[in-house]
Design an enzyme around this catalytic site. Structure first.
Site, mmCIF file in Angstrom:
data_model
loop_
_atom_site.group_PDB
_atom_site.id
_atom_site.type_symbol
_atom_site.label_atom_id
_atom_site.label_comp_id
_atom_site.label_asym_id
_atom_site.label_seq_id
_atom_site.Cartn_x
_atom_site.Cartn_y
_atom_site.Cartn_z
ATOM 1 N N GLY A 294 0.873 -1.174 0.000
ATOM 2 C CA GLY A 294 0.000 0.000 0.000
ATOM 3 C C GLY A 294 0.907 1.219 0.000
ATOM 4 O O GLY A 294 1.625 1.442 0.977
ATOM 5 N N ILE B 118 -0.692 6.742 3.911
ATOM 6 C CA ILE B 118 0.123 6.258 5.041
ATOM 7 C C ILE B 118 1.392 5.605 4.519
ATOM 8 O O ILE B 118 2.483 5.798 5.048
ATOM 9 C CB ILE B 118 -0.678 5.279 5.928
ATOM 10 C CG1 ILE B 118 -1.931 5.957 6.474
ATOM 11 C CG2 ILE B 118 0.192 4.759 7.067
ATOM 12 C CD1 ILE B 118 -2.801 5.059 7.330
ATOM 13 N N ARG C 288 -11.400 5.499 5.092
ATOM 14 C CA ARG C 288 -12.795 5.901 5.339
ATOM 15 C C ARG C 288 -13.127 7.203 4.621
ATOM 16 O O ARG C 288 -12.277 8.058 4.468
ATOM 17 C CB ARG C 288 -12.985 6.122 6.847
ATOM 18 C CG ARG C 288 -13.511 4.907 7.544
ATOM 19 C CD ARG C 288 -14.118 5.240 8.868
ATOM 20 N NE ARG C 288 -13.204 5.914 9.782
ATOM 21 C CZ ARG C 288 -13.627 6.481 10.920
ATOM 22 N NH1 ARG C 288 -14.910 6.497 11.202
ATOM 23 N NH2 ARG C 288 -12.804 7.062 11.738
ATOM 24 N N ARG D 45 -15.980 2.360 10.203
ATOM 25 C CA ARG D 45 -14.904 1.392 9.967
ATOM 26 C C ARG D 45 -15.514 0.058 9.546
ATOM 27 O O ARG D 45 -14.947 -0.708 8.797
ATOM 28 C CB ARG D 45 -14.052 1.216 11.228
ATOM 29 C CG ARG D 45 -13.215 2.458 11.563
ATOM 30 C CD ARG D 45 -12.335 2.237 12.779
ATOM 31 N NE ARG D 45 -11.491 3.414 13.047
ATOM 32 C CZ ARG D 45 -11.720 4.281 14.036
ATOM 33 N NH1 ARG D 45 -12.751 4.126 14.820
ATOM 34 N NH2 ARG D 45 -10.926 5.315 14.236
ATOM 35 N N ASN E 163 -12.086 -4.666 2.373
ATOM 36 C CA ASN E 163 -10.707 -4.811 2.828
ATOM 37 C C ASN E 163 -10.351 -6.239 3.236
ATOM 38 O O ASN E 163 -9.178 -6.619 3.178
ATOM 39 C CB ASN E 163 -10.444 -3.822 3.968
ATOM 40 C CG ASN E 163 -10.290 -2.397 3.409
ATOM 41 O OD1 ASN E 163 -10.175 -2.200 2.208
ATOM 42 N ND2 ASN E 163 -10.314 -1.405 4.281
ATOM 43 N N ILE F 285 -2.206 -2.205 9.342
ATOM 44 C CA ILE F 285 -2.792 -0.897 9.668
ATOM 45 C C ILE F 285 -4.209 -0.778 9.117
ATOM 46 O O ILE F 285 -5.064 -0.123 9.672
ATOM 47 C CB ILE F 285 -1.905 0.234 9.103
ATOM 48 C CG1 ILE F 285 -0.524 0.229 9.782
ATOM 49 C CG2 ILE F 285 -2.581 1.602 9.220
ATOM 50 C CD1 ILE F 285 0.417 1.334 9.339
ATOM 51 N N ASN G 4 -7.953 -0.682 8.033
ATOM 52 C CA ASN G 4 -9.178 -0.778 8.836
ATOM 53 C C ASN G 4 -10.203 -1.696 8.180
ATOM 54 O O ASN G 4 -10.165 -1.890 6.970
ATOM 55 C CB ASN G 4 -9.809 0.632 8.969
ATOM 56 C CG ASN G 4 -9.392 1.327 10.248
ATOM 57 O OD1 ASN G 4 -9.148 0.669 11.254
ATOM 58 N ND2 ASN G 4 -9.310 2.634 10.207
ATOM 59 N N ARG H 212 -2.827 10.034 20.574
ATOM 60 C CA ARG H 212 -3.871 11.064 20.508
ATOM 61 C C ARG H 212 -4.256 11.487 21.933
ATOM 62 O O ARG H 212 -4.377 12.668 22.235
ATOM 63 C CB ARG H 212 -5.081 10.541 19.740
ATOM 64 C CG ARG H 212 -4.826 10.488 18.229
ATOM 65 C CD ARG H 212 -5.872 9.698 17.469
ATOM 66 N NE ARG H 212 -5.785 9.966 16.018
ATOM 67 C CZ ARG H 212 -6.374 9.232 15.082
ATOM 68 N NH1 ARG H 212 -7.094 8.177 15.421
ATOM 69 N NH2 ARG H 212 -6.241 9.534 13.796
ATOM 70 N N HIS I 76 -10.046 -0.764 17.853
ATOM 71 C CA HIS I 76 -9.778 0.556 17.263
ATOM 72 C C HIS I 76 -11.109 1.128 16.769
ATOM 73 O O HIS I 76 -11.377 1.205 15.575
ATOM 74 C CB HIS I 76 -8.774 0.430 16.108
ATOM 75 C CG HIS I 76 -8.398 1.762 15.514
ATOM 76 N ND1 HIS I 76 -7.960 2.821 16.283
ATOM 77 C CD2 HIS I 76 -8.397 2.196 14.230
ATOM 78 C CE1 HIS I 76 -7.709 3.855 15.497
ATOM 79 N NE2 HIS I 76 -7.972 3.503 14.241
HETATM 80 O O1 TXD Z 1 -4.970 3.329 13.337
HETATM 81 C C1 TXD Z 1 -5.277 2.734 12.288
HETATM 82 N N1 TXD Z 1 -5.026 1.432 12.134
HETATM 83 C C2 TXD Z 1 -5.971 3.511 11.155
HETATM 84 C C3 TXD Z 1 -5.908 2.761 9.844
HETATM 85 C C4 TXD Z 1 -5.519 4.907 11.042
HETATM 86 C C5 TXD Z 1 -5.721 5.589 9.866
HETATM 87 C C6 TXD Z 1 -6.071 4.928 8.574
HETATM 88 N N2 TXD Z 1 -6.478 3.556 8.728
HETATM 89 C C7 TXD Z 1 -6.625 2.725 7.525
HETATM 90 O O2 TXD Z 1 -5.386 2.544 6.829
HETATM 91 C C8 TXD Z 1 -7.547 3.280 6.495
HETATM 92 O O3 TXD Z 1 -8.902 3.158 6.904
HETATM 93 C C9 TXD Z 1 -7.207 2.388 5.328
HETATM 94 O O4 TXD Z 1 -7.860 1.143 5.470
HETATM 95 C C10 TXD Z 1 -5.697 2.185 5.484
HETATM 96 C C11 TXD Z 1 -4.843 2.980 4.545
HETATM 97 O O5 TXD Z 1 -5.123 4.331 4.676
HETATM 98 P P1 TXD Z 1 -4.505 5.370 3.576
HETATM 99 O O6 TXD Z 1 -4.954 6.727 3.940
HETATM 100 O O7 TXD Z 1 -3.066 5.081 3.371
HETATM 101 O O8 TXD Z 1 -5.306 4.921 2.259
HETATM 102 P P2 TXD Z 1 -4.892 5.206 0.721
HETATM 103 O O9 TXD Z 1 -4.150 6.482 0.599
HETATM 104 O O10 TXD Z 1 -6.138 4.966 -0.080
HETATM 105 O O11 TXD Z 1 -3.851 4.022 0.414
HETATM 106 C C12 TXD Z 1 -4.299 2.707 0.285
HETATM 107 C C13 TXD Z 1 -3.494 2.130 -0.874
HETATM 108 C C14 TXD Z 1 -3.888 2.736 -2.232
HETATM 109 O O12 TXD Z 1 -2.752 3.316 -2.827
HETATM 110 C C15 TXD Z 1 -4.391 1.548 -3.039
HETATM 111 O O13 TXD Z 1 -4.057 1.595 -4.409
HETATM 112 C C16 TXD Z 1 -3.673 0.408 -2.344
HETATM 113 O O14 TXD Z 1 -3.764 0.738 -0.963
HETATM 114 N N3 TXD Z 1 -4.266 -0.895 -2.575
HETATM 115 C C17 TXD Z 1 -3.510 -2.006 -2.704
HETATM 116 N N4 TXD Z 1 -2.169 -2.156 -2.633
HETATM 117 C C18 TXD Z 1 -1.730 -3.427 -2.803
HETATM 118 N N5 TXD Z 1 -2.537 -4.502 -3.010
HETATM 119 C C19 TXD Z 1 -3.877 -4.344 -3.075
HETATM 120 N N6 TXD Z 1 -4.690 -5.411 -3.293
HETATM 121 C C20 TXD Z 1 -4.421 -3.056 -2.919
HETATM 122 N N7 TXD Z 1 -5.691 -2.546 -2.915
HETATM 123 C C21 TXD Z 1 -5.570 -1.230 -2.697
#
Ligand code: TXD
Length: 308
Positions: free
Chosen positions: A10, A14, A83, A89, A96, A119, A121, A152, A176
């Site tokens: 990913g 993040i 989200r 979530r 996911n 990480i 969600n 936080r 979470h």
């Molecule tokens: O405390 C915590 N655990 C939470 C987690 C805090 C904040 C965000 N939380 C979750 O992290 C959020 O709800 C998401 O489920 C993840 C990732 O958040 P982010 O903001 O990084 O999301 P993005 O910018 O959409 O990045 C997700 C990337 C995106 O580039 C997609 O193309 C990629 O995931 N993606 C994949 N990569 C590889 N393989 C697969 N199958 C795939 N599907 C999507």
């Protein structure tokens, strides 16, 4: 000695921050993987050019192919959908879960000895999927949430008191979600209970803001936070890579601890070269235990939606 290898599955918001932090701390060579064509490659190129400015030497590569992740020491998974305003979530579960399963199979194939930090969600369900599908021992699969939620909590206490964040300690247990369990009794200002500094009303307001902090950011940014989640996960990765044996709140697989069996939920753990080396069972009041059980009930409901 060859550098360690940290693969980030990913390369989104993040993922980019994880890469920058891991590189700047020279934790190891960094690999970004994503399904989006060009994103991991472009972000890696950008990150490489920052090295001369701040003076750190690690390799950073981006790929759409898991071959690039082969034999990783640490894998941090953010792949999935973040989200959007109005989304809970829970709404993320089915989408996911599918993504997590496909990634878990690749992790097992290419890095069978890796320490995996999830990480994505809904965190407590996604880390459960990762451990079940990889089949890795429970000490090598952990979820990042409690370090962020505790950060936080510490932030809001520090802001209220005008005191350094370094002197505020806090422990947030449970899932979470909005029902996470900040253990106020164990929150201290330089070792002194926070109740000596703030009224019960003020503390309750800070607890509430901590529980809702994720949504507060989402409503402003129209997507999830990414800097603080990345910082939290890198702190966990560093504990593993440097065998620091820190005590941090992480989503760990419980097998009887806290009266919970077979689920991941946020508890204090010792993080070191053995991954989750120990689970620390805190003595909880009846009220705290009730809050943890309520949070667990929601985790159980979430995991019930997972179809492996
Ligand atoms: O405390 C915590 N655990 C939470 C987690 C805090 C904040 C965000 N939380 C979750 O992290 C959020 O709800 C998401 O489920 C993840 C990732 O958040 P982010 O903001 O990084 O999301 P993005 O910018 O959409 O990045 C997700 C990337 C995106 O580039 C997609 O193309 C990629 O995931 N993606 C994949 N990569 C590889 N393989 C697969 N199958 C795939 N599907 C999507």
């Amino acid at each position: 000695m060859a550098r360690k290898k940290i693969s980030l599955i990913g390369a989104g918001m993040i993922g980019g921050s994880l890469a920058q932090l891991a590189a700047m701390k020279e934790l190891g060579d960094v690999v970004l993987v994503d399904i989006a064509e060009g994103v991991p490659q472009g972000k890696s190129l950008d990150l490489l050019a920052a090295r001369p400015v701040d003076g750190y030497d690690v390799n950073i590569t981006g790929s759409n192919d898991y071959e690039a992740t082969r034999n990783s020491d640490v894998i941090i998974v953010t792949a999935g959908l973040p989200r959007k305003p109005g989304m809970s979530r829970d709404d993320l579960v089915s989408t996911n879960t599918g993504i997590m399963k496909s990634i878990a199979e690749k992790v097992r194939e290419f890095s069978p000895n890796a320490f995996v930090i999830v990480i994505t969600n809904p965190l407590d369900a996604m880390v459960y999927v990762m451990q079940k599908v990889t089949g890795f021992p429970k000490n090598r699969v952990v979820g990042m949430a409690g370090v962020l939620d505790s950060a936080r909590f510490r932030t809001f206490v520090a802001m209220e008191l005008g005191i350094s964040v370094e002197d505020i300690t806090a422990m947030v247990l449970g899932g979470h979600g909005d029902d996470m369990v900040p253990i106020v009794r164990y929150c201290t200002v330089a070792g002194v209970p926070v109740s000596k500094f703030l009224s019960a009303e003020k503390i309750a307001a800070i607890v509430k803001r901590t529980q809702m902090a994720g949504g507060e950011v989402v409503n402003l940014l129209k997507t999830s936070a990414w800097v603080s989640p990345a910082a939290a996960a890198i702190e966990m990765a560093e504990c593993f890579l440097k065998d620091k044996k820190r005590v941090l709140p992480c989503a760990a697989l419980l097998e009887g601890e806290y009266g919970i069996n077979g689920y991941y939920i946020g508890v204090p753990v010792v993080l070191g070269a053995g991954g989750v080396e120990r689970i620390i069972e805190l003595e909880l009041t009846d009220e705290e235990r009730g809050m943890l059980q309520a949070s667990f009930a929601r985790v159980k409901e979430l995991v019930g939606l997972v179809k492996l």
